[in-house]
Design an enzyme around this catalytic site. Structure first.
Site, PDB file in Angstrom:
ATOM      1  N   THR A  40       0.818  -1.210   0.000  1.00  0.00           N
ATOM      2  CA  THR A  40       0.000   0.000   0.000  1.00  0.00           C
ATOM      3  C   THR A  40       0.851   1.259   0.000  1.00  0.00           C
ATOM      4  O   THR A  40       0.471   2.278  -0.584  1.00  0.00           O
ATOM      5  CB  THR A  40      -0.942   0.007   1.221  1.00  0.00           C
ATOM      6  OG1 THR A  40      -1.751  -1.159   1.195  1.00  0.00           O
ATOM      7  CG2 THR A  40      -1.841   1.231   1.215  1.00  0.00           C
ATOM      8  N   TYR A  53      -7.610   1.107  -4.524  1.00  0.00           N
ATOM      9  CA  TYR A  53      -6.297   1.497  -5.019  1.00  0.00           C
ATOM     10  C   TYR A  53      -5.587   0.253  -5.537  1.00  0.00           C
ATOM     11  O   TYR A  53      -6.024  -0.885  -5.324  1.00  0.00           O
ATOM     12  CB  TYR A  53      -5.453   2.160  -3.922  1.00  0.00           C
ATOM     13  CG  TYR A  53      -5.079   1.233  -2.784  1.00  0.00           C
ATOM     14  CD1 TYR A  53      -3.878   0.521  -2.799  1.00  0.00           C
ATOM     15  CD2 TYR A  53      -5.942   1.026  -1.711  1.00  0.00           C
ATOM     16  CE1 TYR A  53      -3.540  -0.344  -1.777  1.00  0.00           C
ATOM     17  CE2 TYR A  53      -5.613   0.165  -0.690  1.00  0.00           C
ATOM     18  CZ  TYR A  53      -4.416  -0.518  -0.720  1.00  0.00           C
ATOM     19  OH  TYR A  53      -4.096  -1.383   0.291  1.00  0.00           O
ATOM     20  N   THR A 119       0.941  -4.332   4.425  1.00  0.00           N
ATOM     21  CA  THR A 119       0.646  -4.613   5.836  1.00  0.00           C
ATOM     22  C   THR A 119      -0.037  -5.959   6.062  1.00  0.00           C
ATOM     23  O   THR A 119      -0.001  -6.481   7.174  1.00  0.00           O
ATOM     24  CB  THR A 119      -0.242  -3.510   6.430  1.00  0.00           C
ATOM     25  OG1 THR A 119      -1.478  -3.445   5.711  1.00  0.00           O
ATOM     26  CG2 THR A 119       0.457  -2.163   6.371  1.00  0.00           C
ATOM     27  N   ASP A 120      -0.646  -6.536   5.032  1.00  0.00           N
ATOM     28  CA  ASP A 120      -1.434  -7.752   5.245  1.00  0.00           C
ATOM     29  C   ASP A 120      -0.602  -8.909   5.781  1.00  0.00           C
ATOM     30  O   ASP A 120      -1.063  -9.675   6.631  1.00  0.00           O
ATOM     31  CB  ASP A 120      -2.139  -8.176   3.947  1.00  0.00           C
ATOM     32  CG  ASP A 120      -3.327  -7.292   3.614  1.00  0.00           C
ATOM     33  OD1 ASP A 120      -3.751  -6.515   4.494  1.00  0.00           O
ATOM     34  OD2 ASP A 120      -3.840  -7.382   2.482  1.00  0.00           O
ATOM     35  N   LYS A 192      -1.173  -7.572  13.340  1.00  0.00           N
ATOM     36  CA  LYS A 192      -2.128  -6.674  12.696  1.00  0.00           C
ATOM     37  C   LYS A 192      -3.486  -6.952  13.332  1.00  0.00           C
ATOM     38  O   LYS A 192      -4.080  -7.999  13.122  1.00  0.00           O
ATOM     39  CB  LYS A 192      -2.174  -6.897  11.188  1.00  0.00           C
ATOM     40  CG  LYS A 192      -3.036  -5.861  10.470  1.00  0.00           C
ATOM     41  CD  LYS A 192      -2.966  -5.974   8.959  1.00  0.00           C
ATOM     42  CE  LYS A 192      -3.784  -4.852   8.324  1.00  0.00           C
ATOM     43  NZ  LYS A 192      -3.756  -4.885   6.851  1.00  0.00           N
ATOM     44  N   GLU A 313      -5.912 -28.176  27.321  1.00  0.00           N
ATOM     45  CA  GLU A 313      -7.164 -28.878  27.016  1.00  0.00           C
ATOM     46  C   GLU A 313      -6.935 -30.092  26.125  1.00  0.00           C
ATOM     47  O   GLU A 313      -7.750 -31.011  26.099  1.00  0.00           O
ATOM     48  CB  GLU A 313      -8.147 -27.920  26.345  1.00  0.00           C
ATOM     49  CG  GLU A 313      -8.720 -26.853  27.270  1.00  0.00           C
ATOM     50  CD  GLU A 313      -9.854 -26.103  26.610  1.00  0.00           C
ATOM     51  OE1 GLU A 313     -10.953 -26.682  26.465  1.00  0.00           O
ATOM     52  OE2 GLU A 313      -9.641 -24.936  26.227  1.00  0.00           O
TER      53      GLU A 313
END
Length: 356
Positions: A40, A53, A119-120, A192, A313
């Protein structure tokens, strides 16, 4: 008299040159290389207020030149290593990036590295590099939540601050870092947390490494986990990594997904489990079958914060599983891919996840 004036002139010139040399040495800027991968921060859209975009439209030299005063922080050189949205980040790019970083940092005339990245999957790339970079020099990832054409784009200041951190000698030894929104995060801890706002990156359990406000850097604590020069992992001679997949657990989740991945050739599976890395009975049975066939299965959690307890667990010894400790599913996958470059017992693999 003329001879005396000549001597005085010569002495003045020598003193002047000597003084200039001292000033030059005192003001010498560090050398920082910016490796661009797209994302980005290099994106552009048709509207300054629209959400649509295209990533990777702005080349790195243009990006550097658009940030006021950034060249006062360091001598900068940009390299365009790839140009993709980070949803298309690949193992091949990871390997190329890591090898280039190690090559650059091995030279005495490179003081730090900045990586521009979408950023993903930024936290995954950061964590991967944290395990395979072989230098204590600063390596900093940055990006943006708004494209370069957006109203109040966050990319320029993020890049400025990332260069400031990479150029700062005090940043040595902190492993790979993520700098976004005036904050410095450890690659091990950062997540994130929110889909689109600029404050998306957080370290909710461990806290920030520090802050960087208009280039002024402050560190609070050292990062968790073994990293960089102390890590056992290397990309030397590596051209591919073992296949590892993630399965998301949910109410009445389908167990045949695990069976399919085993048949498809997965060497490892990370379960994004409910709660404490748990899953339903059918999925547990499929996991047990997978581990009996030699597939390594790691229990992580889909919950944003918290560690998965060993022998919690789920009886890990009975099912042949490993706890991810405090790594989320995507980072657990990164570590498992690297760890599976050699044969490991379940017990050895558990030690790796506790260590890193």
């Amino acid at each position: 008299m003329k001879q005396m004036n000549t001597i005085k002139t010569t002495l003045f010139a020598i003193v002047f040159i000597f003084a200039q040399t001292i000033v030059s040495a005192q003001t010498k800027l560090p050398n920082v290389i910016i490796l661009a991968t797209g994302g980005t921060i290099a994106g552009a859209g048709a509207s300054s207020t629209g959400s649509a975009y295209t990533s990777g439209q702005v080349k790195i030299d243009t990006m550097i030149n658009s940030v006021p005063n950034i060249r006062k922080l360091a001598n900068l050189k940009g390299e365009q290593l790839s140009n993709v949205g980070s949803q298309d980040m690949s193992v091949k790019i990871w390997l190329d990036l890591a090898k280039r970083i190690n090559q650059l940092l091995a030279t005495p005339d490179v003081d730090g590295i900045v990586i521009t990245h979408g950023t993903d999957t930024q936290e995954e790339t950061a964590y991967f590099l944290n395990l395979v970079v072989k230098s204590d020099k600063p390596v900093v990832l940055t990006g943006s939540m708004r494209p370069s054409t957006a109203l109040s784009a966050d990319g320029p200041l993020n890049l400025y601050n990332a260069v400031a951190v990479a150029a700062n000698p005090a940043s040595k030894g902190y492993g790979v870092m993520v700098v976004m929104n005036d904050e410095i995060h450890s690659a091990h801890d950062v997540k994130k947390m929110i889909s689109t706002p600029v404050h998306t990156f957080q370290s909710p359990q461990e806290g920030l490494l520090g802050t960087v406000i208009f280039g002024q850097t402050s560190f609070f604590h050292k990062p968790n986990g073994v990293h960089t020069t102390q890590s056992e992992f290397s990309v030397d001679g590596v051209t591919a990594l073992p296949r590892v997949d993630i399965v998301y657990a949910c109410a009445d989740g389908s167990a045949d997904i695990i069976d399919f991945l085993v048949s498809a050739g997965s060497k490892g599976i990370v379960i994004a489990g409910v709660g404490d890395g748990n899953m339903n009975a059918a999925m547990l049975a499929a996991v047990k079958n997978a581990t009996k066939k030699g597939v390594k299965v790691v229990r992580a959690t889909r919950v944003p914060v918290g560690a998965v307890l060993i022998e919690g667990e789920v009886n890990d010894k009975e099912y042949g599983t490993v706890s991810s400790d405090d790594l989320n599913p995507q980072k657990a996958r990164v570590l498992l891919m690297l760890a599976l470059q050699k044969e490991r017992s379940r017990e050895d693999l558990q030690k790796v996840f506790i260590k890193y």
